[in-house]
Motif scaffolding. Structure first.
Motif, PDB file in Angstrom:
ATOM      1  N   GLN A  28       0.836  -1.201   0.000  1.00  0.00           N
ATOM      2  CA  GLN A  28       0.000   0.000   0.000  1.00  0.00           C
ATOM      3  C   GLN A  28       0.875   1.257   0.000  1.00  0.00           C
ATOM      4  O   GLN A  28       0.545   2.250  -0.650  1.00  0.00           O
ATOM      5  CB  GLN A  28      -0.914   0.012   1.230  1.00  0.00           C
ATOM      6  N   ALA A  29       1.989   1.178   0.752  1.00  0.00           N
ATOM      7  CA  ALA A  29       2.903   2.323   0.809  1.00  0.00           C
ATOM      8  C   ALA A  29       3.463   2.608  -0.576  1.00  0.00           C
ATOM      9  O   ALA A  29       3.568   3.762  -0.996  1.00  0.00           O
ATOM     10  CB  ALA A  29       4.040   2.042   1.783  1.00  0.00           C
ATOM     11  N   GLU A  30       3.791   1.551  -1.294  1.00  0.00           N
ATOM     12  CA  GLU A  30       4.360   1.719  -2.623  1.00  0.00           C
ATOM     13  C   GLU A  30       3.350   2.357  -3.572  1.00  0.00           C
ATOM     14  O   GLU A  30       3.680   3.256  -4.346  1.00  0.00           O
ATOM     15  CB  GLU A  30       4.808   0.353  -3.156  1.00  0.00           C
ATOM     16  N   ALA A  31       2.093   1.896  -3.476  1.00  0.00           N
ATOM     17  CA  ALA A  31       1.045   2.451  -4.335  1.00  0.00           C
ATOM     18  C   ALA A  31       0.875   3.944  -4.068  1.00  0.00           C
ATOM     19  O   ALA A  31       0.783   4.761  -5.001  1.00  0.00           O
ATOM     20  CB  ALA A  31      -0.268   1.717  -4.084  1.00  0.00           C
ATOM     21  N   TYR A  32       0.906   4.299  -2.788  1.00  0.00           N
ATOM     22  CA  TYR A  32       0.779   5.714  -2.417  1.00  0.00           C
ATOM     23  C   TYR A  32       1.979   6.506  -2.933  1.00  0.00           C
ATOM     24  O   TYR A  32       1.827   7.576  -3.523  1.00  0.00           O
ATOM     25  CB  TYR A  32       0.661   5.832  -0.900  1.00  0.00           C
ATOM     26  N   ALA A  53      -5.904   6.199   1.860  1.00  0.00           N
ATOM     27  CA  ALA A  53      -6.952   5.554   2.662  1.00  0.00           C
ATOM     28  C   ALA A  53      -6.637   4.075   2.827  1.00  0.00           C
ATOM     29  O   ALA A  53      -6.763   3.516   3.927  1.00  0.00           O
ATOM     30  CB  ALA A  53      -8.302   5.757   1.994  1.00  0.00           C
ATOM     31  N   LYS A  54      -6.192   3.437   1.746  1.00  0.00           N
ATOM     32  CA  LYS A  54      -5.858   2.006   1.818  1.00  0.00           C
ATOM     33  C   LYS A  54      -4.643   1.780   2.711  1.00  0.00           C
ATOM     34  O   LYS A  54      -4.611   0.869   3.538  1.00  0.00           O
ATOM     35  CB  LYS A  54      -5.560   1.461   0.415  1.00  0.00           C
ATOM     36  N   PHE A  55      -3.635   2.632   2.525  1.00  0.00           N
ATOM     37  CA  PHE A  55      -2.402   2.562   3.324  1.00  0.00           C
ATOM     38  C   PHE A  55      -2.748   2.733   4.808  1.00  0.00           C
ATOM     39  O   PHE A  55      -2.343   1.945   5.662  1.00  0.00           O
ATOM     40  CB  PHE A  55      -1.447   3.646   2.829  1.00  0.00           C
ATOM     41  N   GLY A  56      -3.536   3.764   5.097  1.00  0.00           N
ATOM     42  CA  GLY A  56      -3.915   4.069   6.481  1.00  0.00           C
ATOM     43  C   GLY A  56      -4.714   2.936   7.102  1.00  0.00           C
ATOM     44  O   GLY A  56      -4.506   2.581   8.271  1.00  0.00           O
ATOM     45  N   ALA A  57      -5.612   2.349   6.317  1.00  0.00           N
ATOM     46  CA  ALA A  57      -6.434   1.252   6.835  1.00  0.00           C
ATOM     47  C   ALA A  57      -5.543   0.073   7.211  1.00  0.00           C
ATOM     48  O   ALA A  57      -5.705  -0.542   8.269  1.00  0.00           O
ATOM     49  CB  ALA A  57      -7.455   0.835   5.778  1.00  0.00           C
ATOM     50  N   CYS A  58      -4.592  -0.214   6.350  1.00  0.00           N
ATOM     51  CA  CYS A  58      -3.662  -1.318   6.629  1.00  0.00           C
ATOM     52  C   CYS A  58      -2.880  -1.034   7.899  1.00  0.00           C
ATOM     53  O   CYS A  58      -2.700  -1.906   8.743  1.00  0.00           O
ATOM     54  CB  CYS A  58      -2.721  -1.507   5.442  1.00  0.00           C
ATOM     55  N   LEU A  59      -2.422   0.223   8.046  1.00  0.00           N
ATOM     56  CA  LEU A  59      -1.651   0.590   9.237  1.00  0.00           C
ATOM     57  C   LEU A  59      -2.482   0.424  10.496  1.00  0.00           C
ATOM     58  O   LEU A  59      -2.040  -0.178  11.469  1.00  0.00           O
ATOM     59  CB  LEU A  59      -1.185   2.048   9.133  1.00  0.00           C
ATOM     60  N   ARG A  60      -3.691   0.950  10.455  1.00  0.00           N
ATOM     61  CA  ARG A  60      -4.528   0.881  11.655  1.00  0.00           C
ATOM     62  C   ARG A  60      -4.826  -0.561  12.007  1.00  0.00           C
ATOM     63  O   ARG A  60      -4.852  -0.953  13.167  1.00  0.00           O
ATOM     64  CB  ARG A  60      -5.822   1.674  11.443  1.00  0.00           C
TER      65      ARG A  60
ATOM     66  N   THR B 273       0.986  11.532   8.503  1.00  0.00           N
ATOM     67  CA  THR B 273       1.950  12.295   7.718  1.00  0.00           C
ATOM     68  C   THR B 273       3.303  11.604   7.712  1.00  0.00           C
ATOM     69  O   THR B 273       4.000  11.553   6.693  1.00  0.00           O
ATOM     70  CB  THR B 273       2.100  13.709   8.318  1.00  0.00           C
ATOM     71  N   LEU B 274       3.654  11.045   8.864  1.00  0.00           N
ATOM     72  CA  LEU B 274       4.930  10.355   8.993  1.00  0.00           C
ATOM     73  C   LEU B 274       4.967   9.128   8.083  1.00  0.00           C
ATOM     74  O   LEU B 274       5.941   8.894   7.353  1.00  0.00           O
ATOM     75  CB  LEU B 274       5.099   9.939  10.456  1.00  0.00           C
ATOM     76  N   ALA B 275       3.879   8.363   8.086  1.00  0.00           N
ATOM     77  CA  ALA B 275       3.807   7.178   7.228  1.00  0.00           C
ATOM     78  C   ALA B 275       3.845   7.595   5.763  1.00  0.00           C
ATOM     79  O   ALA B 275       4.545   6.987   4.942  1.00  0.00           O
ATOM     80  CB  ALA B 275       2.537   6.396   7.529  1.00  0.00           C
ATOM     81  N   ALA B 276       3.117   8.669   5.454  1.00  0.00           N
ATOM     82  CA  ALA B 276       3.084   9.160   4.073  1.00  0.00           C
ATOM     83  C   ALA B 276       4.485   9.598   3.644  1.00  0.00           C
ATOM     84  O   ALA B 276       4.947   9.258   2.554  1.00  0.00           O
ATOM     85  CB  ALA B 276       2.109  10.323   3.960  1.00  0.00           C
ATOM     86  N   ALA B 277       5.171  10.321   4.531  1.00  0.00           N
ATOM     87  CA  ALA B 277       6.517  10.803   4.194  1.00  0.00           C
ATOM     88  C   ALA B 277       7.457   9.642   3.941  1.00  0.00           C
ATOM     89  O   ALA B 277       8.274   9.682   3.013  1.00  0.00           O
ATOM     90  CB  ALA B 277       7.042  11.677   5.325  1.00  0.00           C
ATOM     91  N   SER B 278       7.332   8.604   4.752  1.00  0.00           N
ATOM     92  CA  SER B 278       8.188   7.432   4.566  1.00  0.00           C
ATOM     93  C   SER B 278       7.951   6.783   3.202  1.00  0.00           C
ATOM     94  O   SER B 278       8.905   6.410   2.499  1.00  0.00           O
ATOM     95  CB  SER B 278       7.931   6.447   5.702  1.00  0.00           C
ATOM     96  N   ALA B 279       6.671   6.683   2.809  1.00  0.00           N
ATOM     97  CA  ALA B 279       6.340   6.093   1.505  1.00  0.00           C
ATOM     98  C   ALA B 279       6.865   6.966   0.367  1.00  0.00           C
ATOM     99  O   ALA B 279       7.417   6.471  -0.626  1.00  0.00           O
ATOM    100  CB  ALA B 279       4.832   5.915   1.383  1.00  0.00           C
ATOM    101  N   ILE B 280       6.734   8.292   0.533  1.00  0.00           N
ATOM    102  CA  ILE B 280       7.188   9.226  -0.498  1.00  0.00           C
ATOM    103  C   ILE B 280       8.716   9.202  -0.613  1.00  0.00           C
ATOM    104  O   ILE B 280       9.275   9.203  -1.709  1.00  0.00           O
ATOM    105  CB  ILE B 280       6.700  10.659  -0.184  1.00  0.00           C
ATOM    106  N   TYR B 281       9.369   9.154   0.534  1.00  0.00           N
ATOM    107  CA  TYR B 281      10.842   9.109   0.568  1.00  0.00           C
ATOM    108  C   TYR B 281      11.329   7.936  -0.267  1.00  0.00           C
ATOM    109  O   TYR B 281      12.212   8.065  -1.112  1.00  0.00           O
ATOM    110  CB  TYR B 281      11.297   8.935   2.029  1.00  0.00           C
ATOM    111  N   LYS B 282      10.682   6.792  -0.055  1.00  0.00           N
ATOM    112  CA  LYS B 282      11.112   5.589  -0.761  1.00  0.00           C
ATOM    113  C   LYS B 282      10.806   5.692  -2.255  1.00  0.00           C
ATOM    114  O   LYS B 282      11.631   5.335  -3.104  1.00  0.00           O
ATOM    115  CB  LYS B 282      10.413   4.377  -0.157  1.00  0.00           C
ATOM    116  N   ALA B 283       9.632   6.214  -2.584  1.00  0.00           N
ATOM    117  CA  ALA B 283       9.232   6.285  -3.995  1.00  0.00           C
ATOM    118  C   ALA B 283      10.084   7.293  -4.768  1.00  0.00           C
ATOM    119  O   ALA B 283      10.486   7.051  -5.903  1.00  0.00           O
ATOM    120  CB  ALA B 283       7.761   6.658  -4.092  1.00  0.00           C
ATOM    121  N   LEU B 284      10.386   8.426  -4.120  1.00  0.00           N
ATOM    122  CA  LEU B 284      11.090   9.496  -4.833  1.00  0.00           C
ATOM    123  C   LEU B 284      12.600   9.318  -4.844  1.00  0.00           C
ATOM    124  O   LEU B 284      13.258   9.647  -5.815  1.00  0.00           O
ATOM    125  CB  LEU B 284      10.759  10.845  -4.174  1.00  0.00           C
TER     126      LEU B 284
END
Lengths: 68, 327
Positions: A28-32, A53-60, B273-284
């Motif tokens: 999910q992280a990769e997709a995001y 939303a999918k990423f967050g759902a998986c995390l929760r 935001t932290l999780a999002a940043a981690s995903a973005i860091y890896k993708a970019l």
């Protein structure tokens, strides 16, 4: 300053969160990440809402402590 | 009638969300407060005591690498010093590399007391003296015209008043004394900066500073010149480190005592935001093997205090021959 115990619990919780964010929910992280990569020159709020939303759902789901 | 207000009362009250930073020293000009120096000292003190200093020691790698490159530059100067002042020394990453052929004594000056005393004297090859003082108020503890050499290994990036500190360094040097500095430049941690910005923008709709503003190479040459140094050498260099993920990078930064200390920072990043940043860091920015890189850009500076014995360029317009005749 925090007492030693709170610091350890806090850092342990964050470490567990980090593990889920990078490995358990890696797909999910990769997709995001891909979604952001496609739009990063023009990012606005909620540009990748669905993917997150999918990423967050998986995390929760995974962060939740296992019930006994 | 004009009444004098006692100093303690005239101090501006700060909001509870900002920890108070002491006003800049009387020797400094331009009180731009970008960094919360008080918070920085606390962060560095804590980093030195976490797990009895073990965590701090494992994250020495960036500073040790830069100290190693710096000693090479110092060895290029064919001179033996009596003392070398290590400004913002931390536990002495650089001074540990000094030996009796270069100097008799190293003076460590550092604003975090715990970090200053982290390592015992036995780890140094030369005599050490430790001064616990604020780097921004150098001239309070060091006499003007007293130092043969001043070095600063990765400490200047938390200085609010960089022009003022450079002037103080020049003042503290003896004529023909040398200053060698290494500081983090503008490209440092650009991956982390951009990832956090993109994540905050996409998740929360706005950004706040998490990675410090840093100095540019061009600015450094100008500042050195303005502070009155001559024979300037400024160049840049990079140290790239690979981490398993953004989280390990952030943890290591904290253990280095390099957490965010911008005045008015948000101390909080939402987990999303932290999780999002981690995903973005890896993708970019991610490497092919799944790790993520972090860039530390180092700006090197060497400057000399002017002395009559030094070689100097001639006065402007004092040439006797026209360039046109030669070419």
């Amino acid at each position: 300053m925090n007492s030693a115990t709170t610091t350890t619990t806090k850092s342990r919780a964050l470490r567990r969160f980090a593990l889920h964010a990078t490995s358990t929910c890696a797909t999910q992280a990769e997709a995001y990440g891909k979604c952001i990569l496609a739009t990063y020159t023009d990012v606005r709020k909620d540009a990748c809402k669905e993917e997150f939303a999918k990423f967050g759902a998986c995390l929760r789901e995974s962060v939740r402590l296992p019930r006994k | 009638m004009h009444r004098r207000i006692p100093l303690s009362l005239s101090r501006v009250r700060t909001f509870a969300s900002h920890s108070p930073s002491p006003p800049s020293g009387p020797n400094t000009v331009g009180p731009y407060q970008v960094f919360d120096r008080h918070a920085k000292v606390l962060q560095r003190d804590r980093s030195a005591t976490r797990d009895g200093g073990a965590r701090s020691r494992t994250t020495d790698y960036v500073r040790d690498e830069v100290a190693d490159r710096m000693i090479e530059r110092l060895l290029d100067i064919k001179r033996k010093f009596n003392t070398i002042l290590d400004l913002g020394s931390g536990p002495g990453h650089f001074s540990k590399l000094l030996d009796a052929e270069v100097t008799n004594k190293a003076v460590l000056l550092e604003s975090s007391e715990k970090l200053l005393h982290r390592d015992p004297d036995s780890e140094f090859e030369v005599e050490v003296e430790r001064i616990h003082a604020d780097e921004e108020r150098l001239l309070d503890v060091v006499e003007p015209n007293s130092q043969e050499a001043i070095v600063s290994c990765l400490s200047l990036h938390w200085i609010n008043d960089l022009p003022g500190v450079l002037v103080q360094i020049k003042e503290a040097l003896k004529p023909d004394g040398v200053f060698i500095g290494a500081m983090f430049g503008g490209d440092t941690l650009f991956e982390l900066r951009t990832s956090l910005q993109l994540a905050e923008l996409e998740r929360e709709g706005g950004i706040s500073p998490h990675v410090s503003p840093m100095t540019d190479t061009r600015d450094v040459s100008n500042l050195l010149g303005r502070a009155g140094f001559t024979l300037l050498t400024v160049d840049i260099d990079e140290v790239r480190v690979a981490y398993p993920s953004m989280f390990e990078l952030m943890e290591d930064l904290q253990d280095m005592g390099e957490s965010n200390a911008i005045v008015g920072r948000r101390n909080f990043i939402h987990r999303d935001t932290l999780a999002a940043a981690s995903a973005i860091y890896k993708a970019l920015h991610g490497n092919e093997d799944g790790s993520v890189p972090a860039t530390f850009q180092i700006i090197w500076m060497i400057g000399w205090k002017p002395a009559p014995t030094q070689p100097k360029p001639l006065e402007r317009g004092s040439a006797k021959k026209s360039m046109k005749d030669v070419l």
